[in-house]
Design a protein around this motif. Structure first.
Motif, PDB file in Angstrom:
ATOM      1  N   GLU A 174       1.273  -0.998   0.258  1.00  0.00           N
ATOM      2  CA  GLU A 174      -0.030   0.181  -0.198  1.00  0.00           C
ATOM      3  C   GLU A 174       0.886   1.235  -0.103  1.00  0.00           C
ATOM      4  N   SER A 175       0.312   1.808  -1.153  1.00  0.00           N
ATOM      5  CA  SER A 175       1.373   3.708  -0.550  1.00  0.00           C
ATOM      6  C   SER A 175       1.120   3.983   0.662  1.00  0.00           C
ATOM      7  N   VAL A 176       2.470   5.238   1.169  1.00  0.00           N
ATOM      8  CA  VAL A 176       2.132   5.458   2.468  1.00  0.00           C
ATOM      9  C   VAL A 176       2.604   6.957   2.523  1.00  0.00           C
ATOM     10  N   GLN A 177       1.788   7.568   3.663  1.00  0.00           N
ATOM     11  CA  GLN A 177       2.585   9.146   3.161  1.00  0.00           C
ATOM     12  C   GLN A 177       3.828   9.133   4.430  1.00  0.00           C
ATOM     13  N   TRP A 178       4.432   8.343   4.623  1.00  0.00           N
ATOM     14  CA  TRP A 178       5.871   8.820   5.529  1.00  0.00           C
ATOM     15  C   TRP A 178       6.658   7.342   4.303  1.00  0.00           C
ATOM     16  N   ILE A 179       7.996   8.135   5.137  1.00  0.00           N
ATOM     17  CA  ILE A 179       9.473   7.594   4.540  1.00  0.00           C
ATOM     18  C   ILE A 179       9.942   6.315   5.032  1.00  0.00           C
ATOM     19  N   ASP A 180      10.031   5.145   4.074  1.00  0.00           N
ATOM     20  CA  ASP A 180      10.629   3.718   4.967  1.00  0.00           C
ATOM     21  C   ASP A 180      11.832   3.571   4.233  1.00  0.00           C
ATOM     22  N   GLU A 181      12.625   3.677   4.746  1.00  0.00           N
ATOM     23  CA  GLU A 181      14.821   4.010   5.183  1.00  0.00           C
ATOM     24  C   GLU A 181      14.225   2.245   4.595  1.00  0.00           C
ATOM     25  N   TYR A 182      13.750   1.059   3.819  1.00  0.00           N
ATOM     26  CA  TYR A 182      14.256   0.471   3.232  1.00  0.00           C
ATOM     27  C   TYR A 182      13.109   0.536   1.915  1.00  0.00           C
ATOM     28  N   TRP A 183      11.832   0.754   1.773  1.00  0.00           N
ATOM     29  CA  TRP A 183      11.452   0.192   1.055  1.00  0.00           C
ATOM     30  C   TRP A 183      11.466   1.047   0.136  1.00  0.00           C
ATOM     31  N   GLY A 184      11.438   3.002   0.428  1.00  0.00           N
ATOM     32  CA  GLY A 184      11.780   4.298  -0.535  1.00  0.00           C
ATOM     33  C   GLY A 184      11.452   5.422   0.594  1.00  0.00           C
ATOM     34  N   ASN A 185      12.830   6.094   0.154  1.00  0.00           N
ATOM     35  CA  ASN A 185      12.935   7.230   0.813  1.00  0.00           C
ATOM     36  C   ASN A 185      12.316   8.579   0.280  1.00  0.00           C
ATOM     37  N   GLU A 186      10.822   8.423   0.210  1.00  0.00           N
ATOM     38  CA  GLU A 186      10.505   9.122  -0.527  1.00  0.00           C
ATOM     39  C   GLU A 186       8.338   9.314  -0.018  1.00  0.00           C
ATOM     40  N   ILE A 187       7.354  10.017   0.394  1.00  0.00           N
ATOM     41  CA  ILE A 187       6.551  10.145   0.509  1.00  0.00           C
ATOM     42  C   ILE A 187       5.701   9.489  -0.566  1.00  0.00           C
ATOM     43  N   GLY A 188       4.943   8.633  -0.261  1.00  0.00           N
ATOM     44  CA  GLY A 188       4.317   7.827  -1.372  1.00  0.00           C
ATOM     45  C   GLY A 188       4.524   6.645  -2.118  1.00  0.00           C
ATOM     46  N   THR A 189       5.596   6.053  -1.368  1.00  0.00           N
ATOM     47  CA  THR A 189       5.626   4.945  -1.989  1.00  0.00           C
ATOM     48  C   THR A 189       5.401   3.473  -1.394  1.00  0.00           C
ATOM     49  N   THR A 190       5.159   2.992  -2.651  1.00  0.00           N
ATOM     50  CA  THR A 190       4.484   1.667  -1.788  1.00  0.00           C
ATOM     51  C   THR A 190       5.193   0.744  -1.252  1.00  0.00           C
ATOM     52  N   ILE A 191       4.669  -0.169   0.142  1.00  0.00           N
ATOM     53  CA  ILE A 191       5.903  -0.272   1.026  1.00  0.00           C
ATOM     54  C   ILE A 191       4.253  -2.132   1.460  1.00  0.00           C
ATOM     55  N   PRO A 192       5.655  -3.057   1.904  1.00  0.00           N
ATOM     56  CA  PRO A 192       4.427  -4.143   2.367  1.00  0.00           C
ATOM     57  C   PRO A 192       4.073  -4.164   3.982  1.00  0.00           C
ATOM     58  N   PHE A 193       3.532  -4.416   4.426  1.00  0.00           N
ATOM     59  CA  PHE A 193       2.474  -4.888   5.347  1.00  0.00           C
ATOM     60  C   PHE A 193       2.325  -5.258   5.529  1.00  0.00           C
ATOM     61  N   GLY A 194       2.614  -6.290   7.214  1.00  0.00           N
ATOM     62  CA  GLY A 194       2.594  -7.499   7.530  1.00  0.00           C
ATOM     63  C   GLY A 194       0.649  -7.611   7.968  1.00  0.00           C
ATOM     64  N   TYR A 195       0.439  -9.009   6.956  1.00  0.00           N
ATOM     65  CA  TYR A 195      -0.556  -8.375   6.679  1.00  0.00           C
ATOM     66  C   TYR A 195      -1.780 -10.701   6.993  1.00  0.00           C
ATOM     67  N   LYS A 196      -0.914 -11.209   7.437  1.00  0.00           N
ATOM     68  CA  LYS A 196      -1.645 -12.134   8.393  1.00  0.00           C
ATOM     69  C   LYS A 196      -2.795 -12.157   9.991  1.00  0.00           C
ATOM     70  N   TRP A 197      -2.582 -10.750   9.894  1.00  0.00           N
ATOM     71  CA  TRP A 197      -3.879 -10.481  10.734  1.00  0.00           C
ATOM     72  C   TRP A 197      -4.272  -9.262  10.088  1.00  0.00           C
ATOM     73  N   LYS A 198      -5.880  -9.438   9.898  1.00  0.00           N
ATOM     74  CA  LYS A 198      -6.166  -8.364   8.593  1.00  0.00           C
ATOM     75  C   LYS A 198      -7.698  -7.684   8.920  1.00  0.00           C
ATOM     76  N   SER A 199      -8.132  -7.866  10.322  1.00  0.00           N
ATOM     77  CA  SER A 199      -8.598  -6.829  10.929  1.00  0.00           C
ATOM     78  C   SER A 199      -8.436  -6.122  12.254  1.00  0.00           C
ATOM     79  N   ALA A 200      -7.892  -4.493  12.394  1.00  0.00           N
ATOM     80  CA  ALA A 200      -7.899  -3.783  13.522  1.00  0.00           C
ATOM     81  C   ALA A 200      -8.779  -3.310  14.695  1.00  0.00           C
ATOM     82  N   SER A 201      -9.963  -3.567  14.017  1.00  0.00           N
ATOM     83  CA  SER A 201     -10.535  -2.722  14.630  1.00  0.00           C
ATOM     84  C   SER A 201     -10.640  -2.760  16.305  1.00  0.00           C
ATOM     85  N   GLY A 202     -10.045  -1.532  15.644  1.00  0.00           N
ATOM     86  CA  GLY A 202      -9.696  -0.073  16.955  1.00  0.00           C
ATOM     87  C   GLY A 202      -8.893  -0.964  18.141  1.00  0.00           C
ATOM     88  N   TRP A 203      -7.649  -1.746  18.354  1.00  0.00           N
ATOM     89  CA  TRP A 203      -7.387  -1.806  18.829  1.00  0.00           C
ATOM     90  C   TRP A 203      -8.654  -2.907  19.830  1.00  0.00           C
TER      91      TRP A 203
END
Length: 491
Positions: free
Chosen positions: A329-358
């Protein structure tokens, strides 16, 4: 007998740090000693409190993933926490609060199990049948073994506390470290006893059978302990696995997507899992790592899949498990390994699928059959049964829509060993298994030192400076200060 259902409510706030549960060495009060464990309902409540440690401790919600997956080649720290960065960079100090918190969480859970073990025989209540008394005893021994298993593989030899603490005398509470071999011996002793006392199932309700220790869970954990100890017992592990597979619980492999879609928990592959139900009984962990489109947050998330992990999925053509494990997913922060600029698409851990507000109903599996199938393959390979090992690996691969192993992938014992290790990586990413797998295969040092991770801020590779001393976590400094009988691990 009325089915006893373990449902423990935990209070979850909208903070990402839960109250730390430190080791309480105060003696049992006079009121507790005299009155607290006289009835069936009271000992049942004590057992429920013992299971509650899976829901209330940071270790089982979150820190086990940090120490297994982030510390390894699977994930980067992500987020903005210096102590998690130190886990990622392998610069963990004895004063790291997550080291102390995890140690304390595990010993508190052991203290609860010890209380049940110590008190069960004294309960004289006609409502406590011998069958249920045996089950409670077996459950407590299993739980103690489960926590000691996590202690010994994380810190090496640790103090063996096998009775409820009723004294504050230094000679009673300041115990030295037992050897690694002694701890594993105790774990296997507890599990072998538990397996004789526990049923395969408690009835027809999956939400009960997957919430409580069973004979299958005891045998599965015993197999893992046999494999993980310094001098593995492969034949003994295979015997324990055979008991798992003969269980009337009928453990089977299911569709991989169903394991992690949030809608098929307490399934036929699950051996034991925490019963997070959401809401007041929810899991705050998913909020920490799921992307903004799911979590609703805009802050930088933790536990970012590594290039090396994503490349491992791609190299195998493993679309099924990759899609179940990683979401880009594209993000609005810098990731030092996947993209050193805002708007880069980076991976997220996804074996959990629902956050449901903590307060998610998503959960980690404490034990699942897919792990055991691959452990069986490993044990078969180590005992020279390569073709039988390949059969087990192919079961896992085929359910991920991958072809059988090629001749090259099973050419000899050493090649097969590496093949199984890679298969476990793809199968079990984000399930708090990777560091143990690297250590058990004697490749933790080489894997981390050969890992190429480029920090895009500098263009330089990260130097993990992995050494054999870093395989174990340091003993928490707070424990060393409290207990002069303890000796620190090499740093």
């Amino acid at each position: 007998m009325k089915i006893y259902k373990i449902i423990v409510a935990i209070a979850v706030t909208c903070t990402c740090i839960s109250c730390e549960d430190y080791l309480d060495l105060s003696p049992i009060s006079e009121e507790t000693s005299a009155n607290a464990y006289n009835s069936a309902s009271q000992i049942e409540a004590a057992l429920t409190g013992t299971y509650e440690s899976f829901q209330s401790s940071d270790y089982y919600i979150w820190d086990n993933v940090l120490f297994q997956d982030v510390r390894s080649d699977n994930y980067y720290a992500g987020g903005d926490n210096p102590e998690i960065f130190s886990i990622d960079y392998l610069t963990i100090s004895p004063t790291n609060s997550k080291v102390y918190g995890s140690w304390s969480n595990l010993y508190n859970a052991i203290a609860k199990a010890n209380t049940v073990i110590d008190r069960i025989d004294a309960v004289e209540d006609v409502n406590l049948t011998q069958e249920r008394r045996d089950q409670i005893t077996g459950e407590a021994y299993f739980l103690r073994a489960y926590h000691y298993y996590n202690l010994v593989k994380t810190w090496g030899g640790v103090p063996l506390v096998l009775e409820a603490v009723t004294s504050v005398n230094p000679e009673d509470v300041n115990l030295p470290r037992a050897s690694v071999e002694e701890v594993y011996e105790q774990i296997l002793s507890d599990l072998e006893l538990a397996a004789t006392l526990l049923p395969d199932t408690y009835g027809n309700e999956a939400s009960v059978n997957k919430a409580r220790a069973t004979a299958g869970a005891a045998n599965a954990l015993a197999a893992k302990a046999c494999m993980q100890k310094p001098n593995p017992s492969y034949e003994q592990a295979l015997a324990f696995i055979s008991e798992v597979e003969k269980s009337s619980a009928n453990y089977i492999l299911i569709d991989y997507n169903y394991l992690f879609d949030g809608n098929h928990y307490n399934n036929s592959e699950s051996i034991l899992e925490v019963q997070f139900l959401g809401g007041d009984e929810g899991n705050w962990g998913p909020q920490m790592l799921l992307p903004p489109s799911i979590s609703g947050d805009t802050w930088r998330k933790f536990v970012t899949p590594s290039h090396d992990l994503v490349n491992a999925f791609d190299a195998e053509g493993d679309v099924v498990r990759k899609n179940a494990t990683v979401l880009f997913e594209s993000v609005q922060w810098i990731d030092e390994y996947w993209g050193n600029e805002i708007g880069t698409t980076i991976p997220f851990g996804y074996k959990w699928k629902s956050a449901s507000g903590w307060a998610s109903s998503n959960r980690q599996y404490l034990l699942r059959y897919g792990d055991i199938v691959l452990l069986k393959a490993e044990a078969l390979n180590e005992t020279g049964q390569l073709e039988l090992a390949a059969v087990e690996v192919n079961r896992i691969r085929n359910r991920a829509l991958l072809p059988d192993l090629t001749s090259a992938q099973k050419a000899n014992k050493e090649v097969m060993k590496a093949t199984i290790l890679n298969e476990r990586r793809l199968e079990l990413a984000q399930e708090a298994q990777r560091w143990d797998d690297l250590v058990r295969n004697n490749v933790a040092v080489s894997t981390m030192n050969n890992l190429v991770t480029i920090d895009l801020r500098t263009g330089s590779a990260v130097n993990y400076n992995m050494t054999a001393a870093k395989i174990l976590l340091p003993i928490p400094q707070q424990e060393l200060d409290r207990n002069p009988a303890l000796v620190q691990n090499p740093l």
